[in-house]
Design an enzyme around this catalytic site. Structure first.
Site, PDB file in Angstrom:
ATOM      1  N   SER A  11      19.553  75.147 -26.934  1.00  0.00           N
ATOM      2  CA  SER A  11      20.221  74.840 -28.202  1.00  0.00           C
ATOM      3  C   SER A  11      20.168  73.334 -28.413  1.00  0.00           C
ATOM      4  O   SER A  11      20.570  72.562 -27.536  1.00  0.00           O
ATOM      5  CB  SER A  11      21.682  75.280 -28.135  1.00  0.00           C
ATOM      6  OG  SER A  11      22.439  74.567 -29.101  1.00  0.00           O
ATOM      7  N   HIS A  36      17.103  77.644 -29.971  1.00  0.00           N
ATOM      8  CA  HIS A  36      18.361  78.141 -30.531  1.00  0.00           C
ATOM      9  C   HIS A  36      18.936  77.088 -31.483  1.00  0.00           C
ATOM     10  O   HIS A  36      19.143  75.935 -31.091  1.00  0.00           O
ATOM     11  CB  HIS A  36      19.328  78.428 -29.379  1.00  0.00           C
ATOM     12  CG  HIS A  36      20.612  79.067 -29.775  1.00  0.00           C
ATOM     13  ND1 HIS A  36      20.753  80.436 -29.940  1.00  0.00           N
ATOM     14  CD2 HIS A  36      21.833  78.533 -30.028  1.00  0.00           C
ATOM     15  CE1 HIS A  36      22.006  80.713 -30.270  1.00  0.00           C
ATOM     16  NE2 HIS A  36      22.692  79.580 -30.342  1.00  0.00           N
ATOM     17  N   ASP A  38      22.021  76.105 -34.015  1.00  0.00           N
ATOM     18  CA  ASP A  38      23.419  76.426 -34.310  1.00  0.00           C
ATOM     19  C   ASP A  38      23.830  75.895 -35.675  1.00  0.00           C
ATOM     20  O   ASP A  38      24.044  74.693 -35.854  1.00  0.00           O
ATOM     21  CB  ASP A  38      24.315  75.810 -33.227  1.00  0.00           C
ATOM     22  CG  ASP A  38      24.198  76.544 -31.912  1.00  0.00           C
ATOM     23  OD1 ASP A  38      24.406  77.774 -31.907  1.00  0.00           O
ATOM     24  OD2 ASP A  38      23.892  75.898 -30.897  1.00  0.00           O
ATOM     25  N   MET A  40      26.597  75.592 -38.489  1.00  0.00           N
ATOM     26  CA  MET A  40      28.069  75.664 -38.601  1.00  0.00           C
ATOM     27  C   MET A  40      28.506  75.112 -39.948  1.00  0.00           C
ATOM     28  O   MET A  40      27.963  74.117 -40.425  1.00  0.00           O
ATOM     29  CB  MET A  40      28.721  74.844 -37.489  1.00  0.00           C
ATOM     30  CG  MET A  40      28.286  75.248 -36.098  1.00  0.00           C
ATOM     31  SD  MET A  40      29.226  74.367 -34.840  1.00  0.00           S
ATOM     32  CE  MET A  40      28.336  74.877 -33.360  1.00  0.00           C
ATOM     33  N   HIS A  69      21.466  80.880 -35.145  1.00  0.00           N
ATOM     34  CA  HIS A  69      22.814  81.399 -34.918  1.00  0.00           C
ATOM     35  C   HIS A  69      23.700  80.893 -36.048  1.00  0.00           C
ATOM     36  O   HIS A  69      24.060  79.719 -36.088  1.00  0.00           O
ATOM     37  CB  HIS A  69      23.286  80.894 -33.540  1.00  0.00           C
ATOM     38  CG  HIS A  69      24.663  81.309 -33.168  1.00  0.00           C
ATOM     39  ND1 HIS A  69      25.339  80.763 -32.091  1.00  0.00           N
ATOM     40  CD2 HIS A  69      25.508  82.234 -33.705  1.00  0.00           C
ATOM     41  CE1 HIS A  69      26.527  81.320 -31.984  1.00  0.00           C
ATOM     42  NE2 HIS A  69      26.665  82.206 -32.962  1.00  0.00           N
ATOM     43  N   MET A  71      27.000  80.402 -37.706  1.00  0.00           N
ATOM     44  CA  MET A  71      28.462  80.398 -37.550  1.00  0.00           C
ATOM     45  C   MET A  71      29.042  79.959 -38.885  1.00  0.00           C
ATOM     46  O   MET A  71      29.576  78.857 -39.040  1.00  0.00           O
ATOM     47  CB  MET A  71      28.854  79.452 -36.399  1.00  0.00           C
ATOM     48  CG  MET A  71      28.548  80.060 -35.034  1.00  0.00           C
ATOM     49  SD  MET A  71      28.437  78.830 -33.739  1.00  0.00           S
ATOM     50  CE  MET A  71      26.739  78.319 -33.965  1.00  0.00           C
ATOM     51  N   MET A 140      29.524  85.480 -27.168  1.00  0.00           N
ATOM     52  CA  MET A 140      29.951  84.076 -27.044  1.00  0.00           C
ATOM     53  C   MET A 140      30.785  83.940 -25.776  1.00  0.00           C
ATOM     54  O   MET A 140      31.770  84.660 -25.594  1.00  0.00           O
ATOM     55  CB  MET A 140      30.812  83.655 -28.240  1.00  0.00           C
ATOM     56  CG  MET A 140      30.093  83.452 -29.558  1.00  0.00           C
ATOM     57  SD  MET A 140      28.744  82.255 -29.565  1.00  0.00           S
ATOM     58  CE  MET A 140      29.469  80.798 -28.833  1.00  0.00           C
ATOM     59  N   GLY A 145      31.693  76.434 -31.871  1.00  0.00           N
ATOM     60  CA  GLY A 145      32.017  75.210 -32.596  1.00  0.00           C
ATOM     61  C   GLY A 145      31.462  73.951 -31.963  1.00  0.00           C
ATOM     62  O   GLY A 145      31.113  73.016 -32.667  1.00  0.00           O
ATOM     63  N   GLY A 148      28.889  71.891 -24.828  1.00  0.00           N
ATOM     64  CA  GLY A 148      29.496  71.264 -23.657  1.00  0.00           C
ATOM     65  C   GLY A 148      30.856  71.809 -23.255  1.00  0.00           C
ATOM     66  O   GLY A 148      31.579  71.153 -22.507  1.00  0.00           O
ATOM     67  N   ASP A 178      25.961  82.853 -24.847  1.00  0.00           N
ATOM     68  CA  ASP A 178      25.932  81.527 -25.474  1.00  0.00           C
ATOM     69  C   ASP A 178      27.212  80.764 -25.163  1.00  0.00           C
ATOM     70  O   ASP A 178      28.298  81.151 -25.604  1.00  0.00           O
ATOM     71  CB  ASP A 178      25.770  81.713 -26.990  1.00  0.00           C
ATOM     72  CG  ASP A 178      25.573  80.403 -27.730  1.00  0.00           C
ATOM     73  OD1 ASP A 178      25.544  79.339 -27.086  1.00  0.00           O
ATOM     74  OD2 ASP A 178      25.457  80.457 -28.976  1.00  0.00           O
ATOM     75  N   GLY A 200      22.593  74.669 -23.849  1.00  0.00           N
ATOM     76  CA  GLY A 200      22.676  73.471 -24.684  1.00  0.00           C
ATOM     77  C   GLY A 200      22.755  72.220 -23.845  1.00  0.00           C
ATOM     78  O   GLY A 200      21.737  71.595 -23.522  1.00  0.00           O
ATOM     79  N   SER A 201      23.986  71.857 -23.438  1.00  0.00           N
ATOM     80  CA  SER A 201      24.176  70.611 -22.688  1.00  0.00           C
ATOM     81  C   SER A 201      23.523  70.650 -21.305  1.00  0.00           C
ATOM     82  O   SER A 201      23.297  69.601 -20.708  1.00  0.00           O
ATOM     83  CB  SER A 201      25.671  70.305 -22.567  1.00  0.00           C
ATOM     84  OG  SER A 201      26.364  71.427 -22.081  1.00  0.00           O
TER      85      SER A 201
HETATM   86  C1  DX5 Z   1      28.570  76.838 -29.514  1.00  0.00           C
HETATM   87  C2  DX5 Z   1      27.116  77.089 -29.808  1.00  0.00           C
HETATM   88  C3  DX5 Z   1      26.258  77.036 -28.583  1.00  0.00           C
HETATM   89  C4  DX5 Z   1      26.291  75.720 -27.878  1.00  0.00           C
HETATM   90  C5  DX5 Z   1      25.888  75.898 -26.456  1.00  0.00           C
HETATM   91  O1  DX5 Z   1      29.316  77.040 -30.645  1.00  0.00           O
HETATM   92  O2  DX5 Z   1      26.928  78.346 -30.409  1.00  0.00           O
HETATM   93  O3  DX5 Z   1      24.940  77.440 -28.863  1.00  0.00           O
HETATM   94  O4  DX5 Z   1      25.468  74.768 -28.456  1.00  0.00           O
HETATM   95  O5  DX5 Z   1      26.054  74.684 -25.811  1.00  0.00           O
HETATM   96  P1  DX5 Z   1      26.451  74.615 -24.277  1.00  0.00           P
HETATM   97  O6  DX5 Z   1      25.341  75.277 -23.540  1.00  0.00           O
HETATM   98  O7  DX5 Z   1      26.546  73.139 -24.024  1.00  0.00           O
HETATM   99  O8  DX5 Z   1      27.767  75.321 -24.127  1.00  0.00           O
HETATM  100 ZN    ZN Z   2      24.783  79.200 -30.503  1.00  0.00          ZN
END
Ligand code: DX5
Ligand code: ZN
Length: 226
Positions: A11, A36, A38, A40, A69, A71, A140, A145, A148, A178, A200-201
């Site tokens: 992500s 991926h 995200d 929002m 994704h 949101m 999830m 949101g 990390g 996720d 992600g992180s």
């Molecule tokens: C959170 C996102 C994730 C997020 C994952 O709302 O949907 O995709 O970026 O990041 P990490 O892997 O750092 O939790």
């Molecule tokens: Zn996501």
């Protein structure tokens, strides 16, 4: 039992957006299976990220399938623009959509694969009736949101129960997880039935390069089958 291929889906949420092209290319070269993205809206979730313009830009940068994704509230109003922007998979939240079956059908009609996501507190049963119609269910493992955040430990059992439900209602369906997944717990989510792993992180961070992070994650995945 259907064998589900393990896929890593970095992500870009914690990527350096000033060097987005470089970061996405590093993920592709490092062996990512999906990218991926995200999206929002500041309403369904507290944060605002990006919309179809960034999806379209990512589509020009990489050959990786784009795992979008959403949101956002009322996702059905925006599905066509994300399909046009190059999404391969569009995932919408069960909590954001009153007429979920209709929205899922819209995504199929737009020629994309379709996923349905559930927040940590949403029961697995909420996707039982939609399961036969989708390509992917996303569990999830943090509250959506932000990148990390810490993995919510009870989500391992939820993954296991969700995989069981899918084995009954749609055995070929992918199960994506996720939030809060890294080298230390990727084995655990795989063992509990997830096969599409958002990272992600654990991939985009200041500690190591994207390539090094992906190698560490892949090593941790293969250790799980040993
Ligand atoms: C959170 C996102 C994730 C997020 C994952 O709302 O949907 O995709 O970026 O990041 P990490 O892997 O750092 O939790
Ligand atoms: Zn996501």
């Amino acid at each position: 039992m259907v064998a589900h291929a393990t896929k890593l889906a970095p992500s870009i949420l914690t990527a350096d957006f000033g060097r987005l092209q470089e970061q996405i290319q590093a993920a592709e070269e490092g062996g990512a299976d999906l990218l991926h993205l995200d999206v929002m809206d500041g309403r369904f979730v507290p944060n605002i990220t990006f919309g179809p313009l960034v999806v379209e830009a990512a589509n020009r940068i990489t050959q990786l399938p784009l795992d979008v994704h959403l949101m956002i509230e009322e996702p059905e109003r925006h599905l066509d623009v994300f399909a046009q922007a190059g999404a391969s998979i569009i995932t919408i939240h069960v909590e954001a959509c009153v007429h979920l079956h209709r929205a899922v059908q819209q995504v199929v009609d737009l020629g994309c694969q379709v996923g349905v996501a559930v927040n940590p507190s949403t029961p697995i049963e909420s996707v039982r009736e939609i399961a036969p119609f989708v390509d992917q269910i996303l569990v999830m493992s943090v509250n959506p949101g932000f990148g990390g955040q810490r993995f919510i430990q009870t989500m391992t059992s939820k993954l296991r129960r969700m995989r069981k439900l899918l084995d009954e209602y749609n055995p070929t369906c992918d199960l994506e997880v996720d939030g809060g997944v890294g080298a230390s717990n990727i084995r655990e989510v795989l063992r509990n039935g997830a096969n599409v792993i958002v990272v992600g992180s654990a991939v985009f961070n200041a500690d190591k390069s994207v390539g090094e992070n992906l190698t560490a994650l892949r090593d941790a995945c293969s250790a799980s089958s040993a």
